[in-house]
Write an enzyme that holds these catalytic residues in place. Structure first.
Site, mmCIF file in Angstrom:
data_model
loop_
_atom_site.group_PDB
_atom_site.id
_atom_site.type_symbol
_atom_site.label_atom_id
_atom_site.label_comp_id
_atom_site.label_asym_id
_atom_site.label_seq_id
_atom_site.Cartn_x
_atom_site.Cartn_y
_atom_site.Cartn_z
ATOM 1 N N TRP A 1 -19.459 -7.025 7.031
ATOM 2 C CA TRP A 1 -18.022 -6.391 7.115
ATOM 3 C C TRP A 1 -17.065 -6.918 8.363
ATOM 4 O O TRP A 1 -16.215 -6.257 8.481
ATOM 5 C CB TRP A 1 -17.998 -4.745 7.021
ATOM 6 C CG TRP A 1 -18.611 -4.419 5.518
ATOM 7 C CD1 TRP A 1 -18.874 -5.358 4.444
ATOM 8 C CD2 TRP A 1 -18.754 -3.304 5.051
ATOM 9 N NE1 TRP A 1 -19.325 -4.788 3.275
ATOM 10 C CE2 TRP A 1 -19.227 -3.296 3.530
ATOM 11 C CE3 TRP A 1 -18.736 -1.735 5.411
ATOM 12 C CZ2 TRP A 1 -19.512 -2.305 2.793
ATOM 13 C CZ3 TRP A 1 -18.984 -0.723 4.814
ATOM 14 C CH2 TRP A 1 -19.390 -0.789 3.425
ATOM 15 N N GLU B 168 -18.871 12.620 11.355
ATOM 16 C CA GLU B 168 -18.111 11.469 11.506
ATOM 17 C C GLU B 168 -16.557 11.543 11.610
ATOM 18 O O GLU B 168 -16.010 10.546 11.342
ATOM 19 C CB GLU B 168 -18.624 10.326 10.253
ATOM 20 C CG GLU B 168 -20.186 10.133 10.236
ATOM 21 C CD GLU B 168 -20.536 9.027 8.971
ATOM 22 O OE1 GLU B 168 -19.600 8.164 8.873
ATOM 23 O OE2 GLU B 168 -21.519 9.052 8.744
ATOM 24 N N CYS C 120 -22.642 9.314 -2.073
ATOM 25 C CA CYS C 120 -21.987 8.598 -0.961
ATOM 26 C C CYS C 120 -21.403 9.792 -0.089
ATOM 27 O O CYS C 120 -21.651 10.985 -0.142
ATOM 28 C CB CYS C 120 -21.034 7.701 -1.753
ATOM 29 S SG CYS C 120 -20.758 6.443 -0.452
ATOM 30 N N CYS D 64 -25.051 1.825 -1.587
ATOM 31 C CA CYS D 64 -24.201 2.283 -2.358
ATOM 32 C C CYS D 64 -23.361 0.880 -3.121
ATOM 33 O O CYS D 64 -23.635 -0.076 -2.179
ATOM 34 C CB CYS D 64 -23.275 3.619 -2.028
ATOM 35 S SG CYS D 64 -22.333 3.049 -0.400
ATOM 36 N N GLU E 67 -27.064 5.571 -4.184
ATOM 37 C CA GLU E 67 -26.011 5.989 -5.251
ATOM 38 C C GLU E 67 -26.593 5.731 -6.685
ATOM 39 O O GLU E 67 -26.936 4.742 -6.702
ATOM 40 C CB GLU E 67 -24.683 5.046 -5.084
ATOM 41 C CG GLU E 67 -23.938 5.277 -6.166
ATOM 42 C CD GLU E 67 -22.732 4.016 -5.918
ATOM 43 O OE1 GLU E 67 -21.937 3.927 -5.044
ATOM 44 O OE2 GLU E 67 -22.506 3.366 -6.923
ATOM 45 N N ARG F 163 -6.599 0.246 -0.723
ATOM 46 C CA ARG F 163 -7.309 0.344 0.166
ATOM 47 C C ARG F 163 -7.484 -1.077 1.033
ATOM 48 O O ARG F 163 -7.716 -1.825 0.664
ATOM 49 C CB ARG F 163 -8.796 0.809 -0.102
ATOM 50 C CG ARG F 163 -9.691 0.793 1.092
ATOM 51 C CD ARG F 163 -10.640 2.140 0.939
ATOM 52 N NE ARG F 163 -11.691 1.864 1.834
ATOM 53 C CZ ARG F 163 -11.633 2.278 3.066
ATOM 54 N NH1 ARG F 163 -10.650 2.982 3.490
ATOM 55 N NH2 ARG F 163 -12.597 2.298 4.051
ATOM 56 N N HIS G 209 -17.129 10.764 -6.294
ATOM 57 C CA HIS G 209 -15.731 10.373 -6.654
ATOM 58 C C HIS G 209 -15.191 10.966 -7.801
ATOM 59 O O HIS G 209 -13.979 10.924 -8.074
ATOM 60 C CB HIS G 209 -15.628 8.735 -7.128
ATOM 61 C CG HIS G 209 -15.973 7.891 -5.953
ATOM 62 N ND1 HIS G 209 -17.221 7.525 -5.550
ATOM 63 C CD2 HIS G 209 -15.355 7.656 -4.740
ATOM 64 C CE1 HIS G 209 -17.070 6.624 -4.504
ATOM 65 N NE2 HIS G 209 -15.952 6.847 -4.022
ATOM 66 N N LYS H 229 0.883 -1.173 0.046
ATOM 67 C CA LYS H 229 0.102 0.100 -0.008
ATOM 68 C C LYS H 229 0.921 1.303 0.068
ATOM 69 O O LYS H 229 1.000 2.048 -0.927
ATOM 70 C CB LYS H 229 -0.913 -0.027 1.154
ATOM 71 C CG LYS H 229 -1.525 1.226 1.309
ATOM 72 C CD LYS H 229 -2.280 1.189 2.797
ATOM 73 C CE LYS H 229 -2.868 2.448 3.160
ATOM 74 N NZ LYS H 229 -4.172 2.860 2.605
ATOM 75 N N LYS I 266 -17.993 -5.899 -6.268
ATOM 76 C CA LYS I 266 -17.566 -7.209 -5.201
ATOM 77 C C LYS I 266 -17.154 -8.333 -5.911
ATOM 78 O O LYS I 266 -17.748 -8.974 -6.679
ATOM 79 C CB LYS I 266 -18.768 -7.338 -4.224
ATOM 80 C CG LYS I 266 -19.120 -6.121 -3.303
ATOM 81 C CD LYS I 266 -18.071 -6.151 -2.270
ATOM 82 C CE LYS I 266 -18.337 -4.909 -1.581
ATOM 83 N NZ LYS I 266 -17.655 -4.465 -0.395
HETATM 84 N N1 GLN Z 1 -22.447 7.282 6.376
HETATM 85 C C1 GLN Z 1 -21.408 6.707 5.751
HETATM 86 C C2 GLN Z 1 -20.364 7.995 5.120
HETATM 87 O O1 GLN Z 1 -21.064 9.049 4.919
HETATM 88 C C3 GLN Z 1 -21.837 6.048 4.692
HETATM 89 C C4 GLN Z 1 -20.794 5.282 4.003
HETATM 90 C C5 GLN Z 1 -21.235 4.176 2.971
HETATM 91 O O2 GLN Z 1 -22.263 4.584 2.155
HETATM 92 N N2 GLN Z 1 -20.472 3.443 2.797
HETATM 93 O O3 GLN Z 1 -19.340 7.688 5.130
HETATM 94 ZN ZN ZN Z 2 -22.406 5.262 0.190
#
Ligand code: GLN
Ligand code: ZN
Length: 804
Positions: A585, A508, A774, A668, A690, A539, A742, A27, A126
């Protein structure tokens, strides 16, 4: 029963290993390289070091067959596609980059060498039901795979051979070399093409494989492992027939071919797999509920000249292998395959040296890519000691299992069963129907038409990561760390107010990861400090490990969210991760009964958190379920039950919400077209989803459709027990992502306007929300401010059209 112990030993191998290195060296090396901080030579030297350790680890563990070819620098499907000359037209010119640089350009959409313009990256999806993402090769109509370049895989072969050679000099002899390739049928299945039938490419692709095999043979490779994981899926007859067609065209020796299947049993494809014109097949029994019967069934179908590799060491479980169980299965299989008394034994060919050909191999179920690297660097709690095994430990387990198969060794580790307490009561659902709830919520929240919001996270800046690092190292006290995070929240709230968003979030800042954060607070999880696993490219994530019943000793988010709410008069959204995603996860047992119990235990913990947030005065709570679709089992027969459990657990987590409390969810990373009625059944008041990248095709599926009858869906909508049909379209509120977070460029107002206009065709304006697609965690503030400013301004203009 007297067991005949065959004379020859049973060869051991793994299906693949990891690439990140025990300290995530790969990485860091690649990220430095992309930033221009290290040149190619230094970077490749760093990668070679990890590669060398990987091969040496296999030799030191005592494996008989050394596996290579899977040391992809970003992703194996990608590097193979690049070696086949696949190059979408938008990357015109990129063939002047060598395959090392070209793969990164395709994967990231950015050419770090600076010669080519930014471009839309290849899509990521995935890898089956794992949390690893592969890159989807884009095949053009006329693709003829002519510009091949096998440098990368040949380099791995020669590097591996040099390492093996050194070891031979030291007396560690008799190693065979095996190269992993994604097999031709799975390769096409996993690719995307505008051509109707992807199998049209097969005839053009096979000569490329034949050439590659030939050259590998010339380089002294003994075995090629053709990964055909799609053999775990329910395939239609066209794809089934393609297997025969493909492998008929690839018969040649050397190298010998073993076709490998993993992640589930062969199911309906058993006969096909067993009869392919290759030297042998590999099966993964770690996910089978009746492994012994499964093995017996495969052996019954397998012609007597072929070998069977049995994957007994779970490549996706962090628990030590149950040796007693493995031995029982392997002794039996060895007896059936190799015993002179067995029916098939007498037709067995002798090899050149006159020894009986060994028909049994022992392996890992799948590649060990999905595991953390090494347990020895961890501080394992007393009650878990001796019970866990990471990738490096699994190497030795495979070697041990091969000895168990001959009886040369006896089992000394038995199962570590996580003992769980099933829930005392059924999953709950919240009160009221959507229309009544939404009316109450609107009255209480008093939001404008087309409310604007975000998905939760704001940029995780270098300062945030630094503060957390210092706190973890003890350089920052708890209260200093809290102050630092509060300052971040304060700034985030101020920014959102300035931007004019309607529903705010706290950003967050305090969360490293949306699953890891909750696992830290919940009982029943253990977090390995260095338990990194590759998610995609460079990642890595640290999936928490489920070690027992899951429960919530105390509130997990209430202080942060309440603090954020105290800073503003606008509604503050409480952010939680949902039970389906937390379980998916994490490292947890793979059997569905255990997973159902765990999912509901997590749902109960989230339910308590919802209740506490509500009591603290939070009026909107988002329960994220990005992984909602991912846990879907590979076999269709198990889908209905999965959906029911997933929906029920989500509903349970939200069931403590009063009708006035608005429940959001977010999804998403997946295509949701085939499961909309299950999403509908979750009954969240608002879903943010998404859509930007899929070009809004998804929205189409949300509209009222007279041709859709909820009952005739192949995933068994009604079987899962939902009342009514999906005919009426999605009934609750939706926030389709209006821009792709993105994309490096800020979408201009026009682009956002188009999305809003389009969305209105499908969703009544009163149920439409406006948000990015997202979380913004990976973006920088400058970009985020610009994008959100455009989003808010555009929304204001559109609103005017409606509120005359
Ligand atoms: N609440 C999370 C964020 O905004 C959602 C992340 C995700 O969709 N994987 O990062
Ligand atoms: Zn998301």
């Amino acid at each position: 029963m007297t067991t005949t112990i065959p004379r020859s030993r049973v060869p051991s191998h793994i299906l693949g290993y990891l690439r990140i290195g025990d300290k995530r060296q790969t990485k860091f090396a690649l990220e430095h390289y992309w930033k221009g901080k290290k040149d190619k030579e230094v970077t490749q030297a760093a990668l070679l070091e990890v590669f060398t350790t990987n091969i040496q680890d296999q030799i030191d563990a005592g494996l008989d067959i050394i596996t290579t070819g899977d040391f992809a620098h970003y992703d194996l499907v990608l590097s193979q596609a690049v070696s086949f000359g696949v190059q979408p037209p938008r990357f015109a010119g990129a063939e002047t980059l060598d395959t090392f640089d070209r793969q990164f350009y395709f994967a990231r959409g950015r050419d770090h060498t600076g010669q080519y313009e930014d471009n839309a990256a290849w899509q990521m999806t995935k890898w089956f039901d794992t949390n690893y993402h592969y890159l989807v090769p884009e095949l053009e109509a006329g693709e003829d795979f002519s510009n091949t370049d096998f440098t990368q895989v040949f380099k791995q072969v020669s590097d591996a051979q040099a390492i093996i050679e050194k070891n031979v000099q030291k007396g560690k002899t008799d190693k065979k070399l095996k190269v992993v390739l994604v097999g031709p049928v799975s390769f096409l299945y996993l690719a995307t093409s505008k051509v109707e039938d992807k199998l049209d490419y097969l005839d053009r692709l096979l000569p490329v494989y034949a050439d590659l095999l030939n050259q590998l043979g010339e380089r002294g490779v003994d075995w090629v492992q053709m990964d055909e994981p799609i053999l775990s899926l329910d395939l239609d007859s066209c794809w089934q027939q393609a297997f025969e067609r493909a492998y008929n065209g690839l018969q040649q020796t050397p190298p010998q071919i073993i076709v490998a299947n993993y992640f589930d049993s062969l199911g309906n494809n058993c006969n096909i797999a067993c009869n392919l014109p290759v030297s042998g097949i590999h099966i993964d029994i770690t996910r089978s509920s009746q492994p012994k019967q499964y093995v017996a069934q495969v052996i019954d179908h397998l012609p007597s000249h072929k070998l069977l590799s049995i994957g007994v060491v779970d490549g996706r479980s962090v628990w030590a292998t149950d040796q007693a169980k493995a031995q029982e299965i392997l002794l039996d299989a060895n007896e059936r395959l190799n015993s002179p008394h067995s029916q098939t034994y007498h037709n067995q060919p002798k090899s050149a040296d006159g020894k009986d050909n060994q028909r049994l191999w022992v392996g890992s179920g799948s590649s060990l890519l999905h595991l953390p690297v090494d347990l020895t660097s961890e501080e394992v709690p007393e009650n878990l000691k001796g019970k866990l095994a990471f990738a490096k430990q699994k190497l030795s387990e495979v070697v041990i299992c091969a000895k168990l198969a001959t009886g040369e060794r006896q089992a000394d580790v038995t199962a570590t069963n996580i003992r769980l307490t099933p829930a005392q009561s059924d999953a709950q659902v919240r009160d009221g129907v959507f229309s009544d709830r939404y009316a109450k919520q609107e009255a209480k929240l008093n939001l404008p038409l087309l409310p604007t919001t975000t998905i939760g996270s704001f940029p995780q800046t270098a300062e945030i990561r630094k503060a957390r690092r210092q706190w973890n190292n003890g350089e920052l006290s708890d209260s200093d760390y809290q102050d630092a995070m509060k300052a971040e929240i304060r700034q985030c709230v101020t920014d959102q107010e300035e931007l004019g968003l309607d529903v705010l979030v706290h950003g967050e800042a305090e969360r490293t990861d949306m699953v890891e954060y909750f696992a830290q607070y919940l009982d029943g999880f253990w977090l390995a400090k260095n338990g990194w696993v590759q998610s995609y490219g460079t990642r890595c994530v640290r999936p928490p490990i489920v070690v027992g019943d899951i429960s919530r000793p105390k509130a997990m988010t209430v202080d942060w969210i309440s603090y954020a709410q105290s800073l503003t008069n606008k509604p503050m959204k409480g952010m939680l991760t949902g039970p389906v995603t937390i379980l998916n996860w994490s490292f947890a047992p793979s059997d569905s009964a255990t997973r159902d119990i765990l999912r509901l235990q997590i749902a109960e913990a989230i339910n308590q958190e919802v209740s506490d947030l509500q009591d603290a005065g939070i009026g909107i709570i988002q329960i994220d379920e990005p992984a909602f679709r991912e846990g879907l089992p590979l076999k269709e027969a198990e889908h209905a039950s999965y959906w029911k459990q997933a929906v029920d657990s989500f509903k349970h987590s939200a069931s403590s919400a009063q009708p006035e409390t608005q429940i959001h969810t977010h999804m998403c990373y997946s295509s949701f077209h085939d499961c909309l009625h299950h999403i509908s059944a979750m009954d969240a008041d608002v879903i943010t989803i998404e859509t930007a990248r899929s070009g809004l095709q998804l929205l189409d599926a949300f509209k009222v459709d007279d041709n859709v009858n909820g009952a005739d869906d192949s995933n068994g909508g009604n079987q899962a027990g939902y009342k009514g049909s999906y005919k009426g379209g999605y009934q609750n509120a939706i926030g389709p992502g209006v821009y792709d977070i993105h994309s490096p460029r800020a979408p201009d107002s026009d682009a956002i306007q188009i999305v809003i206009d389009e969305a209105q065709k499908y969703i009544p304006i009163e149920r439409l929300w406006i948000n990015p697609d997202c979380g913004l965690k990976t973006r920088n503030w400058e970009e985020v401010r610009q994008q959100l400013r455009n989003m808010v301004e555009m929304t204001k203009i559109v609103r005017k059209k409606y509120v005359a």
